[in-house]
Scaffold this motif. Structure first.
Motif, PDB file in Angstrom:
ATOM      1  N   VAL A  87       0.838  -1.203   0.000  1.00 23.61           N
ATOM      2  CA  VAL A  87       0.000   0.000   0.000  1.00 23.61           C
ATOM      3  C   VAL A  87       0.867   1.245   0.000  1.00 23.61           C
ATOM      4  O   VAL A  87       0.623   2.193  -0.763  1.00 23.61           O
ATOM      5  CB  VAL A  87      -0.947   0.000   1.220  1.00 23.61           C
ATOM      6  CG1 VAL A  87      -1.732   1.310   1.288  1.00 23.61           C
ATOM      7  CG2 VAL A  87      -1.897  -1.184   1.153  1.00 23.61           C
ATOM      8  N   LEU A  88       1.900   1.262   0.831  1.00 28.73           N
ATOM      9  CA  LEU A  88       2.784   2.431   0.905  1.00 28.73           C
ATOM     10  C   LEU A  88       3.551   2.620  -0.401  1.00 28.73           C
ATOM     11  O   LEU A  88       3.769   3.750  -0.849  1.00 28.73           O
ATOM     12  CB  LEU A  88       3.767   2.281   2.065  1.00 28.73           C
ATOM     13  CG  LEU A  88       3.161   2.358   3.475  1.00 28.73           C
ATOM     14  CD1 LEU A  88       4.212   2.054   4.523  1.00 28.73           C
ATOM     15  CD2 LEU A  88       2.548   3.729   3.720  1.00 28.73           C
ATOM     16  N   ARG A  89       3.934   1.510  -1.022  1.00 22.82           N
ATOM     17  CA  ARG A  89       4.659   1.607  -2.301  1.00 22.82           C
ATOM     18  C   ARG A  89       3.793   2.243  -3.374  1.00 22.82           C
ATOM     19  O   ARG A  89       4.274   3.035  -4.192  1.00 22.82           O
ATOM     20  CB  ARG A  89       5.106   0.200  -2.733  1.00 22.82           C
ATOM     21  CG  ARG A  89       6.090   0.225  -3.906  1.00 22.82           C
ATOM     22  CD  ARG A  89       6.448  -1.182  -4.344  1.00 22.82           C
ATOM     23  NE  ARG A  89       7.334  -1.812  -3.385  1.00 22.82           N
ATOM     24  CZ  ARG A  89       7.074  -2.951  -2.745  1.00 22.82           C
ATOM     25  NH1 ARG A  89       5.910  -3.565  -2.945  1.00 22.82           N
ATOM     26  NH2 ARG A  89       7.949  -3.460  -1.907  1.00 22.82           N
ATOM     27  N   ALA A  97       9.962  10.465  -2.663  1.00 24.93           N
ATOM     28  CA  ALA A  97       9.823  10.005  -1.282  1.00 24.93           C
ATOM     29  C   ALA A  97       8.403  10.214  -0.779  1.00 24.93           C
ATOM     30  O   ALA A  97       7.714  11.135  -1.210  1.00 24.93           O
ATOM     31  CB  ALA A  97      10.807  10.759  -0.386  1.00 24.93           C
ATOM     32  N   LEU A  98       8.016   9.332   0.124  1.00 27.44           N
ATOM     33  CA  LEU A  98       6.721   9.507   0.778  1.00 27.44           C
ATOM     34  C   LEU A  98       6.816  10.625   1.817  1.00 27.44           C
ATOM     35  O   LEU A  98       7.885  10.844   2.395  1.00 27.44           O
ATOM     36  CB  LEU A  98       6.302   8.219   1.494  1.00 27.44           C
ATOM     37  CG  LEU A  98       5.790   7.067   0.632  1.00 27.44           C
ATOM     38  CD1 LEU A  98       5.595   5.824   1.502  1.00 27.44           C
ATOM     39  CD2 LEU A  98       4.482   7.437  -0.034  1.00 27.44           C
ATOM     40  N   PRO A  99       5.732  11.352   2.056  1.00 26.19           N
ATOM     41  CA  PRO A  99       5.757  12.384   3.097  1.00 26.19           C
ATOM     42  C   PRO A  99       6.145  11.765   4.447  1.00 26.19           C
ATOM     43  O   PRO A  99       5.609  10.721   4.837  1.00 26.19           O
ATOM     44  CB  PRO A  99       4.321  12.907   3.124  1.00 26.19           C
ATOM     45  CG  PRO A  99       3.773  12.569   1.779  1.00 26.19           C
ATOM     46  CD  PRO A  99       4.430  11.296   1.372  1.00 26.19           C
ATOM     47  N   LYS A 100       7.050  12.413   5.165  1.00 29.45           N
ATOM     48  CA  LYS A 100       7.531  11.881   6.440  1.00 29.45           C
ATOM     49  C   LYS A 100       6.395  11.740   7.450  1.00 29.45           C
ATOM     50  O   LYS A 100       6.340  10.762   8.197  1.00 29.45           O
ATOM     51  CB  LYS A 100       8.618  12.799   6.999  1.00 29.45           C
ATOM     52  CG  LYS A 100       9.324  12.223   8.212  1.00 29.45           C
ATOM     53  CD  LYS A 100      10.490  13.091   8.631  1.00 29.45           C
ATOM     54  CE  LYS A 100      11.218  12.466   9.828  1.00 29.45           C
ATOM     55  NZ  LYS A 100      12.369  13.304  10.248  1.00 29.45           N
ATOM     56  N   ASP A 101       5.469  12.698   7.454  1.00 32.13           N
ATOM     57  CA  ASP A 101       4.357  12.653   8.405  1.00 32.13           C
ATOM     58  C   ASP A 101       3.476  11.435   8.164  1.00 32.13           C
ATOM     59  O   ASP A 101       2.973  10.821   9.115  1.00 32.13           O
ATOM     60  CB  ASP A 101       3.504  13.926   8.284  1.00 32.13           C
ATOM     61  CG  ASP A 101       4.207  15.142   8.861  1.00 32.13           C
ATOM     62  OD1 ASP A 101       5.212  14.953   9.575  1.00 32.13           O
ATOM     63  OD2 ASP A 101       3.769  16.273   8.586  1.00 32.13           O
ATOM     64  N   TRP A 125      11.262  -2.443   5.283  1.00 27.20           N
ATOM     65  CA  TRP A 125      11.170  -1.843   3.946  1.00 27.20           C
ATOM     66  C   TRP A 125      11.896  -0.496   3.918  1.00 27.20           C
ATOM     67  O   TRP A 125      12.661  -0.213   2.988  1.00 27.20           O
ATOM     68  CB  TRP A 125       9.705  -1.676   3.568  1.00 27.20           C
ATOM     69  CG  TRP A 125       9.470  -1.005   2.243  1.00 27.20           C
ATOM     70  CD1 TRP A 125       9.842  -1.467   1.009  1.00 27.20           C
ATOM     71  CD2 TRP A 125       8.812   0.248   2.023  1.00 27.20           C
ATOM     72  NE1 TRP A 125       9.447  -0.589   0.031  1.00 27.20           N
ATOM     73  CE2 TRP A 125       8.805   0.479   0.625  1.00 27.20           C
ATOM     74  CE3 TRP A 125       8.210   1.179   2.862  1.00 27.20           C
ATOM     75  CZ2 TRP A 125       8.247   1.620   0.059  1.00 27.20           C
ATOM     76  CZ3 TRP A 125       7.627   2.306   2.288  1.00 27.20           C
ATOM     77  CH2 TRP A 125       7.660   2.525   0.909  1.00 27.20           C
ATOM     78  N   LEU A 126      11.665   0.319   4.934  1.00 27.12           N
ATOM     79  CA  LEU A 126      12.307   1.641   4.995  1.00 27.12           C
ATOM     80  C   LEU A 126      13.827   1.524   5.076  1.00 27.12           C
ATOM     81  O   LEU A 126      14.551   2.392   4.568  1.00 27.12           O
ATOM     82  CB  LEU A 126      11.791   2.423   6.212  1.00 27.12           C
ATOM     83  CG  LEU A 126      10.333   2.890   6.163  1.00 27.12           C
ATOM     84  CD1 LEU A 126       9.943   3.542   7.493  1.00 27.12           C
ATOM     85  CD2 LEU A 126      10.110   3.882   5.015  1.00 27.12           C
ATOM     86  N   ARG A 127      14.309   0.460   5.702  1.00 24.89           N
ATOM     87  CA  ARG A 127      15.755   0.274   5.852  1.00 24.89           C
ATOM     88  C   ARG A 127      16.455   0.133   4.498  1.00 24.89           C
ATOM     89  O   ARG A 127      17.650   0.426   4.367  1.00 24.89           O
ATOM     90  CB  ARG A 127      16.007  -0.976   6.712  1.00 24.89           C
ATOM     91  CG  ARG A 127      17.427  -1.107   7.218  1.00 24.89           C
ATOM     92  CD  ARG A 127      17.478  -1.964   8.468  1.00 24.89           C
ATOM     93  NE  ARG A 127      17.060  -3.336   8.244  1.00 24.89           N
ATOM     94  CZ  ARG A 127      17.894  -4.317   7.903  1.00 24.89           C
ATOM     95  NH1 ARG A 127      19.180  -4.070   7.712  1.00 24.89           N
ATOM     96  NH2 ARG A 127      17.444  -5.543   7.739  1.00 24.89           N
TER      97      ARG A 127
END
Length: 506
Positions: A87-89, A97-101, A125-127
């Motif tokens: 979903v995030l992808r 980049a995705l918004p940090k918030d 995933w973020l790593r």
């Protein structure tokens, strides 16, 4: 029933548990014949927590409103799909980049919900994402997530990788790995980390002590837990003093050890030291009270302290009344909980169901069972089995048979307890043929009989023929089930009955 009677019951229920001068509740004044009216009228009445309140949302601007609505959609999509990364992808556009918030909000929300599998999935995933600065806090959260998931191998791996990245070991990372060991049952490894922290650092924090105490209690190492707690309590040079959570854990430990006197002493010690006592503190004390009078006194003491009982408080009190077969009091406490606007849990409903089932109060149990769905506490297998027990204890085997069919139709597979409950019912009405039919069905589904099942078979057959009872007793032993005291007592009773029959013949 009219509105006047409804109001009378609500008014009465709020005073039911007020003690008399001699300490006994007024509940015995309720006539048994009115019980069904009370249940059907009171339990199904609308409650505060059922009222839907429309939330008024305030946004900073249009952009903030769009971001908030998008984040909620992301959360819904993750919940529905069961996977966060996919979903995030999809939220990323053209490699940006995705918004940090959005990322932090999602992580924090799943952390609050204790959905550690999703937390670890997102962090792993973020790593690997070049656009995300994976820092020390991310490492600590990932280790913590694996700790909560009892996966100490992955927690160790992340800790090693964290050290390679130049982040020195700290109290947070050590504590997280220690918790992973403890949750996975690797108690000696957890203790080794704690002892190493004590001797060479980093200095254990309050959280570290809380977790090691829980680890020792889970492992049954009560002496070690007591030594650590007392070292903080009695040593003036101790790095910190026991906090509320440590006291709660020790009260729980003494309950587990059956040392009620020491648990009460600790409870009193909290008050003497001026330490804040919360609802959890009183719940900890109530959790080991087997006498309903003692539990009720603790409950009243909590209210006198100005604390609001939570669903656990009510459930514990209902449970003690249920075990004492005081279903009127159990019902009154349940009603009190509903009137206070506290949403009941499935566990609370199951406890109330058990109170009705023990005495074969089928109509009352059916009302409680029906109310569960209304209050969004969907019945589980325990609920169905307890409802079945209500029919069995009322010797209503026609009702039990119909409910057993309904349970399977509703998608629940009977377990050994469910089958045992139904077998007990047929044994009670001396229908050995149907009892054996249920036993055969259980075996056909691959469910092994336990001591309870063999005891039912031994008792039912032994009453017809003592020799058959002996056969089932031996069958119990040959199947690796060690007869408990109840089984032995029943065998002795059957043997005594056999001797009396012989004497009568002679």
């Amino acid at each position: 029933m009219d509105a006047l009677k409804m109001q009378s019951w609500i008014s009465l229920s709020s005073n039911l548990r007020k003690p008399r001068p001699n300490g006994t509740p007024f509940l015995h004044q309720i006539e048994t014949s009115k019980r069904r009216e009370v249940v059907c009228l009171g339990m199904l009445a609308p409650r505060k927590f059922m009222q839907r309140r429309r939330k008024i949302e305030v946004f900073k601007d249009e952009a903030d409103e769009a971001d908030q609505k998008n984040w909620r959609k992301v959360m819904r999509d993750i919940e529905e799909s069961g996977s966060a990364v996919s979903v995030l992808r999809n939220q990323r556009s053209r490699g940006q980049a995705l918004p940090k918030d959005l990322v932090l909000g999602t992580l924090m929300r799943f952390k609050q919900l204790k959905k550690w599998d999703l937390v670890s999935e997102i962090l792993e995933w973020l790593r690997c994402q070049h656009w995300w600065d994976f820092n020390e806090m991310d490492f600590l959260m990932l280790i913590t997530a694996y700790g909560k998931l009892r996966d100490f191998n992955k927690a160790e791996r992340v800790l090693r990788y964290m050290n390679k990245k130049g982040y020195p070991p700290n109290v947070g990372s050590h504590t997280a790995v220690m918790e992973a060991y403890g949750r996975a049952g690797q108690y000696n490894k957890a203790e080794a980390i704690f002892r190493r922290m004590q001797s060479s650092g980093p200095e254990p924090s309050a959280l570290t002590y809380q977790i090691i105490l829980k680890t020792f209690v889970d492992a049954g190492k009560f002496k070690e837990a007591e030594e650590i707690f007392n070292s903080l309590l009695d040593n003036e040079n101790a790095p910190l003093k026991p906090d509320q959570k440590m006291y709660h854990m020790m009260i729980f430990m003494y309950r587990k050890a059956g040392n009620y006197e020491q648990a009460r002493k600790l409870f009193a010690d909290m008050g003497a030291k001026g330490m804040t006592q919360s609802t959890v503190t009183f719940n900890s004390l109530m959790s080991f009270e087997t006498n309903f009078k003692e539990a009720s006194n603790t409950y009243d003491q909590m209210q006198r302290a100005g604390l609001q009982p939570d669903v656990a408080s009510y459930s514990l009190l209902i449970s003690t009344y249920a075990k004492a077969r005081r279903e009127d009091e159990a019902l009154a406490v349940f009603e009190e909980m509903l009137d206070a606007g506290v949403r009941p849990t499935r566990k609370a409903y199951n406890i109330l169901l058990d109170a009705f089932a023990l005495t074969g109060m089928v109509e009352e149990a059916r009302t409680a069972f029906k109310s569960m769905r209304r209050d969004k506490c969907h019945p589980d297998l325990c609920s169905y089995t307890t409802m079945l027990a209500a029919y069995v204890n009322a010797s209503d085997m026609d009702g039990a048979e119909k409910f057993f069919v309904r349970m399977k139709r509703d998608g629940f597979e009977p377990n050994v307890v469910t089958y045992g409950t139904l077998m007990k019912g047929y044994a009670k009405v001396n229908n050995l043929e149907k009892m054996m039919g249920i036993y055969d069905e259980m075996r056909m589904h691959g469910i092994k009989a336990n001591v309870t099942i063999f005891t039912i078979l031994m008792d039912a057959h032994g009453k017809q023929d003592f020799g058959s009872g002996i056969v089932w007793y031996k069958e119990m032993q040959s199947n690796g089930c060690m007869p408990d005291q109840k089984a032995k007592n029943i065998l002795l009773s059957l043997e005594k009955h056999q001797r009396n029959k012989r004497k009568q013949r002679n």
